[in-house]
Design an enzyme around this catalytic site. Structure first.
Site, PDB file in Angstrom:
ATOM      1  CB  CYS A 200      -0.931   0.002   1.204  1.00  0.00           C
ATOM      2  SG  CYS A 200      -0.124  -0.441   2.760  1.00  0.00           S
TER       3      CYS A 200
ATOM      4  CG  HIS B 110      -1.074   4.087   4.670  1.00  0.00           C
ATOM      5  ND1 HIS B 110      -1.663   3.706   5.848  1.00  0.00           N
ATOM      6  CD2 HIS B 110      -0.552   2.938   4.136  1.00  0.00           C
ATOM      7  CE1 HIS B 110      -1.508   2.398   6.014  1.00  0.00           C
ATOM      8  NE2 HIS B 110      -0.853   1.913   4.985  1.00  0.00           N
TER       9      HIS B 110
END
Lengths: 376, 376
Positions: B171, B284
């Protein structure tokens, strides 16, 4: 929600244990005397704020000697009662006359109050230790971290009748330089990049309360109350909430850049900083990339840091145990870990380190008290 | 605490609005046909997990064409019922025979499951899009971000009876390269330093539940329950919870370093990364320092990013509005801001950018679905 006291925050978010991991070079036994006739008279400006309360706590914990102490705040807080070392005090309104006979004044009531009242205090012969940013970049005002550049204030003495100003650096600068300076002394830092994880406390006690309130609200499915910050802080993070300057850096980031150059007295060191506010209560963390003039391997760096005053190394790779903001909350030391070679730099000229420190203690109140201890 | 569904998390921590900020080049109208006789047969492995659920959501939202769909999971979850596009399915236990007649299988059940079952699926002629780290660094397996390196998988075709493996990057790699690659194409990145602020979702739905549970507990003055993470996560942050390698970097950091070199097919680019887990639910954030071979000023960089597919620029200095993890939660795009000159680099060869992206969507499920769309 009922207003939260700082001590309740201590209970909620960390253990309120006073911890000294190694001998503290700035609290020698000779000054353990507290309320003493021959000691300086003290004033605390902004005594009802988060840092002001911590000033009192440190004065007591470190047995800082004083003959008398004045509790000063804005008109709004005047009249409130404070018990300090078993004696009752009434908070007085800050006025130009507040400083008559005061030897040392600790200021933490914001820049505008410092700009207005600190020069008046100096005129009356007071040595002002100012926690605001008002005078930090003034060439005539020393900007001091006692472990880093005590020499910058060696010309300032108590008892001469001559007032003076000493500035306390910004919290991020203090926490960063506590860890980086010992390495700088060995290998000379040419270039430093800092990325921060900053706590609510840097925006004051009300910001800590807002983070807690918002968190409760979000968990209950309610809209978060945004008074201190313009956006949701609970379960979120954002670029620091100060103004952005023309170069795209915010004021917090440029404080760090300029203060580091001033404290190290090094106009050539290259510094960049990115300051981000994270939903943490009272300790800042930062990732620091360092480029050195002389080679410095990670084992030597770790040894240097283990022996640095006010620094604790937490760097257990096997247990994946490194500094956390929760662990350093209410602690006086700065914790360093993740000490490792920077993969983007060849040889042993680059390191990464990760630093955590309590924003209110070493990042503000403790450093100011240590500055005053150098005057004794 | 009752188990939280992901949709409840969406309500709590962001708005569940599906948002396409600009034309998505990977969802052309020709594939808007869903359940269709001529379309591929599909399997979702790990269908009951956070990313597995998001696979289903994207297959539906993007009208991914399919002839049939198998819901696969561990024995523990077998027998559970899932309603998908108004049809009821029973979750089947994953076995070596699960893949007979399956054209495309999406795997998101962890590395060990992928290592065991993905080669068996490939043997049966299935094209596997694997979200685990099991095969990412395998030289024979393309590691693909459709906006970045679609050419790496151009030799893989459906309907040839020949199975193949395609790996979905980590990710952090996806979110970072979505923003950095358009700049790399213009000015060539020589050196990149990434410092992350990583959400709970990267450790799975149970980690998100633990963060919520711990937050409630801490607010009630209770000790936090630590099952997924070994330490308090609520109102705290810590170095990423994976193993540390011999060079002092953790596995998450080294994934990023190696995956970037592979995806860019560039053995010379220098990358260092520091991965930190913050108390955020599902997106994130990362601060990225870039050094370029050719000059690139910040205005040009901003223009390039404004025109990059899957990227939205949020860089309003006057309003202090930059990307936040909350704003990008449940969004398909990666948001970029704080685009500014790196003060430590001379001339126009260095920039800082700050990137946020939803870890479950573009950071995992969406990217995998986009990979599959390239096969159609």
């Amino acid at each position: 929600m009922a207003s939260l006291s700082l001590s309740r925050h201590n209970q909620l978010f960390s253990r309120p244990i006073f911890h000294r991991p190694k001998p503290n070079f700035f609290a020698p036994t000779k000054i353990r005397m507290s309320l003493t006739e021959n000691a300086p008279s003290i004033a605390v400006v902004g005594v009802t704020g988060a840092v002001g309360q911590e000033f009192l706590s440190f004065l007591s914990d470190r047995d800082f000697p004083y003959r008398s102490i004045k509790m000063l705040a804005s008109k709004r807080s005047a009249g409130r009662r404070i018990t300090f070392e078993d004696k009752d005090y009434v908070v007085e309104e800050l006025t130009p006359d507040s400083f008559a006979g005061v030897d040392i004044a600790f200021f933490s009531a914001g820049s505008s109050i410092s700009k207005e009242f600190a020069p008046l205090a100096v005129d009356r012969g007071t040595v002002v230790v100012d926690n605001s940013s008002a005078f930090r970049m003034d060439e005539k005002v020393p900007l001091v971290i006692p472990e880093v550049n005590p020499e910058a204030m060696q010309h300032i003495k108590l008892g001469t009748g001559k007032g003076a100003l000493i500035a306390n650096p910004n919290c991020t600068t203090i926490i960063c330089l506590m860890a980086v300076t010992p390495l700088h002394r060995r290998a000379k830092v040419l270039c430093m990049d800092v990325t921060t994880y900053q706590a609510a406390s840097g925006a004051g006690a009300a910001a800590m309360e807002e983070l807690e309130l918002q968190t409760r609200e979000v968990l209950e499915g309610k809209s978060p109350t945004c008074k201190i910050f313009k956006q949701q802080y609970a379960f979120n993070l954002f670029s620091h909430n100060v103004s952005i300057l023309s170069n795209g850096y915010n004021e917090e980031e440029m404080k760090m850049v300029k203060e580091i150059m001033k404290i190290w007295n090094d106009k050539d060191v290259k510094v960049a900083s990115t300051c981000i506010r994270v939903p943490i209560m009272r300790a800042h963390s930062m990732n620091v990339k360092l480029q050195f003039e002389r080679p410095l391997d990670e084992d030597t760096a770790r040894d240097i840091l283990k022996n640095a005053p006010g620094v604790v190394v937490i760097d257990d790779r096997e247990a994946n145990h490194f500094p956390t903001p929760l662990e350093v909350s209410n602690k006086d030391y700065v914790a360093v870990g993740r000490i490792r070679r920077d993969l983007t730099q060849d040889g042993n000229h680059g390191l990464y380190i990760y630093v955590c420190g309590d924003q209110i203690r070493k990042g503000a109140a403790l450093n100011a008290i240590q500055i005053a201890e150098l005057l004794l």
